[in-house]
Design a protein around this motif. Structure first.
Motif, PDB file in Angstrom:
ATOM      1  N   THR A 150       0.821  -1.206   0.000  1.00 49.42           N
ATOM      2  CA  THR A 150       0.000   0.000   0.000  1.00 49.42           C
ATOM      3  C   THR A 150       0.858   1.260   0.000  1.00 49.42           C
ATOM      4  O   THR A 150       0.689   2.114  -0.843  1.00 49.42           O
ATOM      5  CB  THR A 150      -0.929   0.026   1.229  1.00 49.42           C
ATOM      6  N   ASN A 151       1.777   1.355   0.914  1.00 48.94           N
ATOM      7  CA  ASN A 151       2.679   2.510   0.959  1.00 48.94           C
ATOM      8  C   ASN A 151       4.084   2.023   0.697  1.00 48.94           C
ATOM      9  O   ASN A 151       4.304   0.991   0.108  1.00 48.94           O
ATOM     10  CB  ASN A 151       2.648   3.174   2.339  1.00 48.94           C
ATOM     11  N   GLY A 152       5.050   2.780   1.155  1.00 46.14           N
ATOM     12  CA  GLY A 152       6.428   2.345   1.026  1.00 46.14           C
ATOM     13  C   GLY A 152       6.799   1.565   2.282  1.00 46.14           C
ATOM     14  O   GLY A 152       7.901   1.076   2.411  1.00 46.14           O
ATOM     15  N   ASP A 153       5.834   1.447   3.191  1.00 46.55           N
ATOM     16  CA  ASP A 153       6.107   0.746   4.440  1.00 46.55           C
ATOM     17  C   ASP A 153       6.103  -0.767   4.240  1.00 46.55           C
ATOM     18  O   ASP A 153       6.254  -1.235   3.135  1.00 46.55           O
ATOM     19  CB  ASP A 153       5.051   1.124   5.476  1.00 46.55           C
ATOM     20  N   VAL A 164      -4.698   6.954   6.789  1.00 45.42           N
ATOM     21  CA  VAL A 164      -4.069   7.523   7.974  1.00 45.42           C
ATOM     22  C   VAL A 164      -3.166   6.502   8.667  1.00 45.42           C
ATOM     23  O   VAL A 164      -1.967   6.705   8.794  1.00 45.42           O
ATOM     24  CB  VAL A 164      -5.118   8.033   8.988  1.00 45.42           C
ATOM     25  N   CYS A 165      -3.770   5.383   9.089  1.00 43.65           N
ATOM     26  CA  CYS A 165      -2.976   4.403   9.844  1.00 43.65           C
ATOM     27  C   CYS A 165      -2.474   3.260   8.965  1.00 43.65           C
ATOM     28  O   CYS A 165      -1.680   2.430   9.403  1.00 43.65           O
ATOM     29  CB  CYS A 165      -3.784   3.839  10.998  1.00 43.65           C
ATOM     30  N   GLY A 166      -2.928   3.217   7.715  1.00 41.06           N
ATOM     31  CA  GLY A 166      -2.416   2.191   6.817  1.00 41.06           C
ATOM     32  C   GLY A 166      -3.040   0.816   6.993  1.00 41.06           C
ATOM     33  O   GLY A 166      -2.704  -0.118   6.270  1.00 41.06           O
ATOM     34  N   SER A 167      -3.979   0.677   7.912  1.00 38.83           N
ATOM     35  CA  SER A 167      -4.599  -0.635   8.120  1.00 38.83           C
ATOM     36  C   SER A 167      -5.456  -1.037   6.930  1.00 38.83           C
ATOM     37  O   SER A 167      -5.905  -0.192   6.163  1.00 38.83           O
ATOM     38  CB  SER A 167      -5.460  -0.594   9.383  1.00 38.83           C
ATOM     39  N   VAL A 168      -5.647  -2.320   6.799  1.00 42.89           N
ATOM     40  CA  VAL A 168      -6.435  -2.843   5.685  1.00 42.89           C
ATOM     41  C   VAL A 168      -7.491  -3.797   6.223  1.00 42.89           C
ATOM     42  O   VAL A 168      -7.183  -4.669   7.029  1.00 42.89           O
ATOM     43  CB  VAL A 168      -5.542  -3.619   4.701  1.00 42.89           C
ATOM     44  N   SER A 169      -8.748  -3.639   5.799  1.00 42.96           N
ATOM     45  CA  SER A 169      -9.764  -4.618   6.186  1.00 42.96           C
ATOM     46  C   SER A 169     -10.517  -5.062   4.937  1.00 42.96           C
ATOM     47  O   SER A 169     -10.431  -4.421   3.897  1.00 42.96           O
ATOM     48  CB  SER A 169     -10.719  -4.026   7.226  1.00 42.96           C
ATOM     49  N   ASP A 170     -11.225  -6.159   5.066  1.00 47.43           N
ATOM     50  CA  ASP A 170     -11.868  -6.751   3.894  1.00 47.43           C
ATOM     51  C   ASP A 170     -13.343  -6.387   3.753  1.00 47.43           C
ATOM     52  O   ASP A 170     -14.014  -6.113   4.736  1.00 47.43           O
ATOM     53  CB  ASP A 170     -11.768  -8.279   3.981  1.00 47.43           C
ATOM     54  N   PHE A 171     -13.841  -6.431   2.537  1.00 50.22           N
ATOM     55  CA  PHE A 171     -15.285  -6.307   2.301  1.00 50.22           C
ATOM     56  C   PHE A 171     -15.597  -6.941   0.951  1.00 50.22           C
ATOM     57  O   PHE A 171     -14.706  -7.186   0.147  1.00 50.22           O
ATOM     58  CB  PHE A 171     -15.745  -4.842   2.358  1.00 50.22           C
ATOM     59  N   VAL A 194      -9.860   3.645  -0.760  1.00 51.54           N
ATOM     60  CA  VAL A 194      -8.909   4.375   0.064  1.00 51.54           C
ATOM     61  C   VAL A 194      -9.667   5.454   0.823  1.00 51.54           C
ATOM     62  O   VAL A 194     -10.487   6.154   0.235  1.00 51.54           O
ATOM     63  CB  VAL A 194      -7.823   5.042  -0.808  1.00 51.54           C
ATOM     64  N   GLY A 195      -9.435   5.572   2.106  1.00 53.69           N
ATOM     65  CA  GLY A 195     -10.131   6.580   2.890  1.00 53.69           C
ATOM     66  C   GLY A 195      -9.687   6.576   4.332  1.00 53.69           C
ATOM     67  O   GLY A 195      -8.545   6.227   4.620  1.00 53.69           O
ATOM     68  N   VAL A 196     -10.579   6.962   5.242  1.00 57.14           N
ATOM     69  CA  VAL A 196     -10.235   7.022   6.656  1.00 57.14           C
ATOM     70  C   VAL A 196     -11.097   6.048   7.440  1.00 57.14           C
ATOM     71  O   VAL A 196     -12.323   6.103   7.369  1.00 57.14           O
ATOM     72  CB  VAL A 196     -10.451   8.445   7.208  1.00 57.14           C
ATOM     73  N   CYS A 197     -10.478   5.152   8.181  1.00 55.89           N
ATOM     74  CA  CYS A 197     -11.220   4.141   8.932  1.00 55.89           C
ATOM     75  C   CYS A 197     -11.870   4.736  10.173  1.00 55.89           C
ATOM     76  O   CYS A 197     -11.526   5.840  10.600  1.00 55.89           O
ATOM     77  CB  CYS A 197     -10.295   2.996   9.326  1.00 55.89           C
ATOM     78  N   ALA A 198     -12.811   3.981  10.740  1.00 58.02           N
ATOM     79  CA  ALA A 198     -13.561   4.454  11.900  1.00 58.02           C
ATOM     80  C   ALA A 198     -12.632   4.884  13.037  1.00 58.02           C
ATOM     81  O   ALA A 198     -12.848   5.905  13.688  1.00 58.02           O
ATOM     82  CB  ALA A 198     -14.508   3.361  12.379  1.00 58.02           C
TER      83      ALA A 198
END
Lengths: 154, 154
Positions: free
Chosen positions: B83-86, B107-114, B147-151
């Motif tokens: 996702t990022n360079g991380d 923001v935090c780079g986390s990924v969840s499924d849907f 891509v956006g901001v999680c809860a």
DNA sequence: CTCAGTGCAAAGGATTTGCATGCCG
DNA sequence: CGGCATGCAAATCCTTTGCACTGAG
């Protein structure tokens, strides 16, 4: 999301104008290197890596390339794409071009653009908005990419 | 919070079986470390980074983690997401779970499924197949991310 | 004139690789 | 047993950062 007349890409001068506006609006300067980067990206019809950008921008130091692309990304002029662990690729922000998607070649890593029917794009947006809403997720953008083998690598 | 969307996953033993089969089929060995990695990924309902995987796999060297995940990817058991360079993130290959998409927090780079409705997914597949065909592009997979901001970061 | 932008070189950080040893098959 | 997997440490490679200098406003 209109705001810009439908479909076509802006003329070069108009593009530079918008870019200059966004840079100044963020307290950033308009320099030759930045304008050059934007023009090269506008001329390319595919996302480019830093080495590719340098090859088309005479005498641009690597650090300056990274720094300027970082600034241009912050002010919403370019977008950064990371496909592998290799060089990232840069393209103009969507509101400066038009909404499109990517064909990513898993062999050579090249990326090219394509679009889908507006109706499908709308249905997609609705479905995505629902999925996001159900999870308290605020959408900033969506990305639809195709991974496969390009004509050249087949 | 991140509900596992829809259907069910294979039983652990059956999964290990399929994985072992693919490893041997490619002339690779079935080791404790590899099985452990697969089980951890199967237990997680979102892509994990190498540090996260190590935290859940006692005594796994970093280099071994990278090497094994590389092998598992080659054999088609896991999929790597950048996702990022991380840190990259890893998940089980789609044919070992079910077709799904990602909500990526900028923001935090986390990924969840849907997942999205099957009909839309079908329409999408058709449109993508057409676009690809017009460019002599052989599709291996498609990727639809939000891509956006999680809860948590709102 | 002043401060931000630029180039060069060195630093950072994720991922990869060389080598000696342990374990799968 | 033989060869591949594993750990550790050193090496790579993309990207970032420090510093002195040039140029935009």
């Amino acid at each position: 999301m209109s705001g810009t007349a439908g479909g076509r890409r802006r003329a070069r001068t108009e593009l530079d104008d918008v870019v200059a506006q966004r840079l100044r609006g963020a307290g950033q300067r308009v320099t030759a290197a930045r304008t050059a980067l934007v023009d090269v990206l506008a001329r390319a019809k595919r996302p480019l890596t830093i080495p590719e950008l340098q090859r088309r921008s005479p005498g641009l130091a690597t650090s300056s390339a990274y720094r300027n692309l970082g600034v241009l990304e912050e002010v919403g002029v370019v977008h950064r794409i990371v496909t592998n662990g290799d060089h990232a690729r840069y393209e103009l922000a969507e509101d400066l071009t038009e909404h499109h998607h990517h064909l990513i070649c898993s062999v050579c890593g090249s990326v090219s653009d394509f679009t889908v029917a507006p109706k499908l794009e709308r249905d997609l947006a609705v479905a995505l908005a629902q999925a996001a809403h159900a999870r308290d997720f605020r959408i900033q953008a969506h990305r639809l990419d195709l991974v496969g083998v390009c004509a050249g690598c087949a």
